[in-house]
Design a protein around this motif. Structure first.
Motif, PDB file in Angstrom:
ATOM      1  N   SER A  81       3.173   8.959  -1.524  1.00 51.88           N
ATOM      2  CA  SER A  81       3.289   7.675  -2.222  1.00 51.88           C
ATOM      3  C   SER A  81       2.167   7.471  -3.241  1.00 51.88           C
ATOM      4  O   SER A  81       2.209   6.527  -4.029  1.00 51.88           O
ATOM      5  N   LEU A  82       1.178   8.369  -3.214  1.00 56.78           N
ATOM      6  CA  LEU A  82       0.022   8.220  -4.094  1.00 56.78           C
ATOM      7  C   LEU A  82       0.302   8.769  -5.490  1.00 56.78           C
ATOM      8  O   LEU A  82       1.157   9.635  -5.683  1.00 56.78           O
ATOM      9  N   ASP A  85      -2.270   3.828  -6.763  1.00 59.61           N
ATOM     10  CA  ASP A  85      -3.500   4.332  -7.388  1.00 59.61           C
ATOM     11  C   ASP A  85      -4.669   4.336  -6.408  1.00 59.61           C
ATOM     12  O   ASP A  85      -5.519   5.223  -6.448  1.00 59.61           O
ATOM     13  N   VAL A  86      -4.711   3.312  -5.534  1.00 55.30           N
ATOM     14  CA  VAL A  86      -5.785   3.213  -4.538  1.00 55.30           C
ATOM     15  C   VAL A  86      -5.169   2.811  -3.202  1.00 55.30           C
ATOM     16  O   VAL A  86      -4.524   1.771  -3.097  1.00 55.30           O
ATOM     17  N   LEU A  87      -5.379   3.635  -2.167  1.00 61.29           N
ATOM     18  CA  LEU A  87      -4.939   3.309  -0.821  1.00 61.29           C
ATOM     19  C   LEU A  87      -6.163   2.980   0.027  1.00 61.29           C
ATOM     20  O   LEU A  87      -7.043   3.816   0.206  1.00 61.29           O
ATOM     21  N   ILE A  88      -6.219   1.749   0.524  1.00 61.64           N
ATOM     22  CA  ILE A  88      -7.301   1.334   1.414  1.00 61.64           C
ATOM     23  C   ILE A  88      -6.722   1.281   2.827  1.00 61.64           C
ATOM     24  O   ILE A  88      -5.974   0.361   3.178  1.00 61.64           O
ATOM     25  N   ASN A 138      -2.285  -0.238  -9.137  1.00 58.68           N
ATOM     26  CA  ASN A 138      -1.576  -0.466  -7.877  1.00 58.68           C
ATOM     27  C   ASN A 138      -2.487  -0.137  -6.690  1.00 58.68           C
ATOM     28  O   ASN A 138      -2.644   1.013  -6.307  1.00 58.68           O
ATOM     29  N   ILE A 139      -3.068  -1.188  -6.122  1.00 63.00           N
ATOM     30  CA  ILE A 139      -3.973  -1.033  -4.976  1.00 63.00           C
ATOM     31  C   ILE A 139      -3.272  -1.550  -3.730  1.00 63.00           C
ATOM     32  O   ILE A 139      -2.810  -2.693  -3.686  1.00 63.00           O
ATOM     33  N   ILE A 148      -0.847  -5.969   0.070  1.00 61.33           N
ATOM     34  CA  ILE A 148      -1.266  -5.798   1.452  1.00 61.33           C
ATOM     35  C   ILE A 148      -0.058  -5.540   2.339  1.00 61.33           C
ATOM     36  O   ILE A 148       0.965  -6.211   2.215  1.00 61.33           O
ATOM     37  N   VAL A 149      -0.201  -4.564   3.224  1.00 63.98           N
ATOM     38  CA  VAL A 149       0.874  -4.237   4.165  1.00 63.98           C
ATOM     39  C   VAL A 149       0.341  -4.407   5.581  1.00 63.98           C
ATOM     40  O   VAL A 149      -0.713  -3.859   5.922  1.00 63.98           O
TER      41      VAL A 149
END
Length: 425
Positions: A397-398, A375-378, A312-313, A348-349
């Motif tokens: 949320s991570l 799993d990954v927050l960019i 979940n990226i 994408i948000v």
């Protein structure tokens, strides 16, 4: 006729729309755009640019039209169409030439044509004026006057608006400069700066954005070197900025339709004169490479932490800058496309997701929420909508055991820990 002018603004995008509304407070104004759908939105008090908003659209006396014949009664034309680049990074003057041909069909003796579109020095007098003369049968400066006033709109900025930024004005002769400066001076609260020639005004615009591009490129180069050294670039800048003459630039993705485009206009004309621009060209090269630098480091972090491409990226932000629904030349979009090449399809948000019309291999929504741990927050764009969300909301949320934060805006440095892997520029 003096200052009693009927104004036509040609091109109602991020530049033309705020300018037309500002002028309509003092003059009778026709706002023209070839996009009939956009014009209908404006007429219904819907602002696709987000620069004006529905309430001000309801109040303005601006006459919106996509019918070119309605501009024929104007005598003061302002051209605010985009000036993009071709695939080979050479200037694409078709929009400004098209607008010039349109105006030339209706220009009369005594009329003024002012260009705000970003061009390289010489375009107004060497390309636009001959076009007008050929089509209209009139001659400048005897029959009609031209001028150049570079736009300084900062999309998404509600403080530094068109009326609050000093306006550079120029004219083909002293009479033109005097009239243009008086008319703009009536609209621009911050006042005007009279440039000595049209070419000086044209140059000022490309230099403004080239300067920013070069300074950001310097920080981006430092970021790449500090990455190899294991040093946080933002911490270095924070320390450096304690000196009184530090410039306050930061590393980042340089996109949009100004800083990432305008330097090519200067480079193009310099090369036409036999000079190869070393510094500006190097800045463009460095900034264009940043998407690859970011995407490769994201993939490295995934590999180091045994993350699969189907985890979940989430990418927070897609526009080219904060608080504007403008996705043109967004480098975040380029980063995602490069991740797509690795089989990575992120969620994408972006609060302006409804305005996005491009193609992307991933799901895009307008509101930050996650049904399963991230799993990954960019964190890519620092929209106000994201700033209004508490840090803890993102952090909670991570995936608390093995999440990765890719922080392009240096927001979450204090949350880096052994369990929470952290990477920033």
């Amino acid at each position: 006729m003096g200052l009693n002018r009927k104004v036509a603004v040609i091109g109602l995008g991020y530049v033309g729309m705020p300018l037309a509304v500002a002028f309509a407070k003092h003059f009778e104004v026709i706002g023209f755009d070839i996009d009939a759908e956009k014009i209908e939105k404006y007429k219904n008090n819907i602002d696709p640019t987000g620069e004006i908003g529905s309430e001000k659209l309801k109040e303005t006396t601006l006459n919106f039209t996509s019918s070119e014949e309605e501009i024929k009664d104007a005598d003061f034309y302002i051209v605010t169409v985009p000036t993009p680049i071709n695939q080979d990074n050479t200037p694409d003057l078709k929009p400004v030439e098209g607008a010039t041909k349109l105006v030339a069909k209706y220009v009369n003796k005594g009329d003024y044509i002012i260009y705000e579109s970003t061009v390289y020095p010489g375009v107004t007098e060497d390309i636009c004026v001959p076009l007008i003369e050929e089509i209209s049968g009139l001659n400048s400066p005897h029959d009609f006057k031209v001028g150049y006033s570079p736009e300084r709109i900062n999309p998404g900025d509600k403080k530094n608006t068109v009326e609050n930024i000093i306006k550079i004005v120029s004219g083909i002769d002293d009479e033109a400069l005097n009239v243009i400066s008086q008319i703009y001076g009536k609209v621009i609260k911050a006042g005007v700066h009279k440039a000595s020639s049209i070419k000086v005004a044209e140059s000022a615009k490309v230099v403004e954005n080239s300067q920013r591009d070069i300074n950001i490129a310097f920080m981006n180069e430092l970021s790449q070197v500090f990455n190899l050294m294991g040093i946080n670039t933002f911490e270095v800048i924070e320390a450096m900025n304690t000196k009184w003459n530090a410039l306050g630039f930061y590393p980042g993705l340089v996109g949009g339709h100004c800083i990432g485009v305008d330097p090519y206009y200067f480079i193009y004309q310099a090369e036409n004169l036999g000079y190869y621009s070393q510094i500006i060209s190097a800045g463009r090269k460095i900034n264009n490479q940043m998407t690859q630098f970011v995407s490769q480091n994201i993939v490295k972090e995934l590999m180091k932490n045994n993350k699969a491409s189907n985890c979940n990226i989430v990418v927070a932000g897609l526009t080219f800058k904060e608080d504007t629904p403008d996705f043109r030349n967004s480098k975040v979009l380029d980063v995602i496309k490069e991740l797509n090449d690795y089989g990575i399809k992120p969620n994408i948000v972006d609060p302006f997701a409804k305005s996005f019309k491009g193609e992307i291999d991933g799901v895009i929504t307008s509101e930050f929420k996650s049904d399963k741990p991230i799993d990954v927050l960019i964190y890519a764009v620092n929209h106000k909508a994201f700033k209004d969300i508490e840090d803890e909301t993102f952090i909670n949320s991570l995936n608390q055991d093995s999440a990765i934060i890719v922080d392009l805006k240096n927001r979450f440095k204090q949350y880096a820990s052994d369990k929470r892997k952290y990477w920033s520029l």
